[in-house]
Design a protein around this motif. Structure first.
Motif, PDB file in Angstrom:
ATOM      1  N   LEU A 158     -11.751   6.853  20.845  1.00 35.14           N
ATOM      2  CA  LEU A 158     -10.544   6.047  20.602  1.00 35.14           C
ATOM      3  C   LEU A 158     -10.422   5.595  19.155  1.00 35.14           C
ATOM      4  N   GLU A 159     -11.502   5.695  18.392  1.00 36.76           N
ATOM      5  CA  GLU A 159     -11.491   5.133  17.042  1.00 36.76           C
ATOM      6  C   GLU A 159     -10.289   5.611  16.211  1.00 36.76           C
ATOM      7  N   THR A 160     -10.136   6.920  16.106  1.00 35.09           N
ATOM      8  CA  THR A 160      -9.119   7.456  15.190  1.00 35.09           C
ATOM      9  C   THR A 160      -7.691   7.118  15.622  1.00 35.09           C
ATOM     10  N   PRO A 161      -7.326   7.381  16.895  1.00 38.17           N
ATOM     11  CA  PRO A 161      -5.939   7.047  17.256  1.00 38.17           C
ATOM     12  C   PRO A 161      -5.640   5.552  17.131  1.00 38.17           C
ATOM     13  N   LEU A 162      -6.601   4.694  17.513  1.00 42.71           N
ATOM     14  CA  LEU A 162      -6.346   3.247  17.404  1.00 42.71           C
ATOM     15  C   LEU A 162      -6.124   2.847  15.944  1.00 42.71           C
ATOM     16  N   LEU A 163      -6.960   3.378  15.068  1.00 41.11           N
ATOM     17  CA  LEU A 163      -6.784   3.053  13.651  1.00 41.11           C
ATOM     18  C   LEU A 163      -5.449   3.590  13.139  1.00 41.11           C
ATOM     19  N   ASN A 164      -5.125   4.819  13.505  1.00 42.84           N
ATOM     20  CA  ASN A 164      -3.861   5.411  13.045  1.00 42.84           C
ATOM     21  C   ASN A 164      -2.678   4.530  13.432  1.00 42.84           C
TER      22      ASN A 164
END
Lengths: 498, 498
Positions: B135-141
């Motif tokens: 989930l890290e990347t989509p949440l940050l995006n």
């Protein structure tokens, strides 16, 4: 709201500015909807104070036009709009017209991956006024952004002097498609791979990546974390060494590298993501070489862009692979290309096209009138100059004169007879039918390198580049001057009291 | 490639960095995939050298998590990936695991529209290590971009002192969703409407717009163009007056305004899109007033941002409505919020959570360990301070000490007993089940204004704002210091030769 389900299904016809629709309505009401017009998409200044721009996004434009259609939901949405008086904003006849409208324009465009310059059309749309107008916003959205990122990527790759540049900007990209379209454009511009798995799947581009600090932190010790990673990827291990202490991290990487080697495997290298990259990369190189790992690569990342990469090169940093994120995918130092889309001709009742200019207090903002195209002349494979010319104008092969669009005293005499030439605008659509086979993304990426290779180094310099000559063919220049003077005269006559 | 058909249908599980998948695989291989961990999404510095940030994007995050699933196409894509040795990168057992995986995390987050500060978690994810990581990347995006734009919009609206700000940035936005998500966030941040029709339809926000220079140029004269537009929109005409000559354009607008009035209609106003906005808006105001149109609005646009709007206000420009595009939707002066997502705790075999820190050479980059939350204290409706505290820690109601996370000498003694308090992290998901009813976009937009209203003017100043106190509760501060010292000691023991 469901981004996964609703957002991009069906029609994208409403992906436009509302004023395109109010104008569309007013054109329809004035009986002008089908009047033929010509619009050009161009920009006025290279981004990043650079000397070139790489055109990108045409494949998206083709897709957009092919699927252009107002579906029932779009029409229902517009039908429900009420004005201040509580009455519908749009008459039913207009909405019926919209729902039956099919894309029927001629489109000419420079191919993706072409090196382009200010004032030259990247896309030329000829067709019913109403359609030309509705396409303005999506075309600008697509071409502005992808050209911006392809250009940034080309600059970063020039700075890396042929060493691999990995793009991993998704987490800081501007929205979902700000990430996807950026990964596409970055690859076109010369990057070797993306971290964005969805972009890899959709566009068929290579993906890469290893592990993050959280991987290390989820273990008791860094050494255990490296060992576990090497167990999972014995042939593809790049160890991130700066979670706790970079020098100690390099030592642990070497330990695990030796263990891998004893099993007949080789670590690929290490990654440094913080601290002084010049200093630590040289420390790492020395330690790796001494330990018998001269082929282990050193990957560096941390807010890199073309200027920092150049500076690290100047400092003789021992970096072999460059990881670039935020600064690339957002084009951090200039996050928008100021592309515009201007009417340049309109067909009047007698069937002829009348050229049009918009006057402005800034002469730089006066557009180029008429239906024009661009020729690029080459001498011995090197680009000499670009000429913007009226498409029905014959060019003097022995003595063609081009004049700078912003400074009429800058002129250059060309001898097309002695040059090779390339006409930049290609037929893409005719009466709404696709005439063009879009090349593969690999071919587009290759085209960028071939195109850049044709320009002198001086034009590709990152700072204070030499300006490549682009001019209006003499007759087009004269047409433009006359139209401007005429318009200014009309104004003066209009307002004798001034 | 079909953006309209393929791009966003089905799963968005691959919208992540490849290293999340390689780590996922390695977690799975090490038997750690289901080990429970806690990650926090936070940023370290306000954007735009400002004094506050507006959190946005949670509704997208909820949608993303609800629909999180690797579908068959995703798995097929991963299954086809080959390593250098020609063997599949991912073992079949892992791909089966992925295809059966269902989102099962706990998520706590600050509500959209909340004013937030550096180092405080905006989203906290607790769950299986492998899911937290993916989930890290989509949440940050999502959160990085929407918070960035909501903050920019709030600043621009503060500069406009309550006058309407219209967002029309789609043509320069970073991709399709760079436009859509930006329009949503701009509305949340305080804008009155968007030009982006699709955003209007998807998010239920007001759209606005009138006509462009091309409308004027498609007619023989400007006067005819205004007349035709007034014919189509007799109640909603705003005339763009600067296509040829601004003063003459204002005269033509007045002529058409008088004609409208003779039919019982009123023009809304005029728009100026170039030239000296301070000068021409005052000329226009005088001309409109003299001609009997004191209520006609003057809309101004042309590369506006909060600083230019402030400057125009300072010059007493007669502008009533502000059109803002590129500088808002790309957050031009800082196009990325540097949000990060860090592991702060992990559950070990005995069932307890162990707090974690990442050491860095920049002490600013050391994260906050443990499972923490944030309390905002209010006195008489005014925000006094934010306290980051360990969730299971009791707070001393009479003498709670908070310590600046970047400067341990900056301390503040609070008396919670005398304050109202608000706990900022709310329950969003528990074991994958949604616990939260997302508010309407109107409610989120309203929340921004209520929240901003609770902070002193000094924190909202556009330049050199006063820093609002945010600190670690004493016990959390001590935990963090001890972990850092411990880690540094371990390092030193590891490398006696240094």
């Amino acid at each position: 709201m469901k981004i996964t389900k609703d957002l991009y299904q069906g029609s994208l016809a409403l992906l436009t500015d509302f004023y395109q629709l109010t104008m569309a309505y007013a054109y329809w009401k004035s009986g002008k909807a089908e009047q033929e017009a010509v619009f050009n998409l161009f920009f006025r200044k290279h981004p990043f104070q650079g000397g070139f721009t790489v055109a990108a996004g045409l494949d998206y434009v083709i897709d957009y036009c092919k699927n252009f259609k107002f579906n029932k939901e779009d029409i229902d949405y517009l039908a429900a709009m009420k004005g201040k008086d509580g009455q519908p904003v749009f008459a039913k006849g207009f909405l019926d017209y919209l729902s039956e409208m099919r894309f029927s324009c001629d489109i000419d465009a420079v191919e993706e991956g072409t090196v382009v310059f200010p004032n030259t059309p990247l896309v030329r749309v000829k067709g019913p006024l109403i359609q030309c107008q509705l396409l303005e916003t999506p075309l600008l959205n697509i071409i502005n952004f992808q050209s911006l990122i392809a250009t940034k990527a080309a600059r970063i790759n020039l700075a890396a002097l042929g060493e691999p540049v990995l793009e991993f900007g998704l987490r800081r990209a501007q929205g979902i498609d700000g990430g996807l379209a950026a990964s596409r454009a970055a690859y076109i511009g010369g990057c070797s791979s993306t971290s964005n798995v969805m972009a890899g799947k959709l566009f068929g581009i290579p993906v890469s990546g290893t592990h993050a600090h959280s991987w290390i932190m989820s273990f008791e010790t860094e050494l255990e974390a490296f060992e576990a990673y090497a167990e999972a990827f014995p042939d593809q291990s790049v160890f991130l060494v700066d979670t706790y202490d970079t020098v100690n991290g390099i030592k642990n990487a070497i330990k695990v590298g030796k263990a891998l080697r004893s099993k007949g495997k080789e670590m690929l290298g290490i990654r440094i993501d913080s601290g002084d990259l010049a200093y630590f990369s040289n420390v790492a190189r020395e330690m790796l070489d001494e330990a018998g790992f001269p082929d282990a690569k050193i990957v560096a990342s941390n807010d890199l862009d073309e200027h920092i990469i150049s500076s690290l090169k100047g400092q003789e940093a021992s970096i072999n692979v460059w990881g670039v994120g935020t600064k690339l995918v957002t084009a951090f130092d200039q996050p928008a290309l100021g592309g515009v889309y201007k009417l340049s001709a309109i067909r009047i009742e007698d069937g002829t096209f009348v050229p049009k200019v918009k006057i402005s207090q800034q002469s730089m903002k006066i557009n180029i009138p008429g239906i024009h195209n661009v020729k690029r002349y080459y001498s011995k494979g090197k680009a000499v100059a670009d000429m913007i010319y009226l498409e029905d104008q014959e060019i003097n092969p022995k003595a063609a004169l081009i004049i700078d669009p912003n400074d009429p005293t800058r002129r250059k005499r060309l001898m097309p007879y002695f040059y090779q030439e390339e006409t930049l605008l290609k037929e893409i659509f005719r009466r709404g039918e696709l005439q063009y086979a879009p090349p593969s993304i690999e071919a587009i990426r290759e085209r960028v390198q071939v195109q850049l290779g044709a320009f002198d180094k001086a034009h590709k310099r990152l700072v204070n580049p030499h300006i490549y000559p682009v001019g209006l063919e003499e007759n087009l220049h004269n047409l433009r001057m006359n139209l401007v003077l005429q318009a200014k005269q009309t104004e003066d006559e209009d307002q004798p009291e001034k």
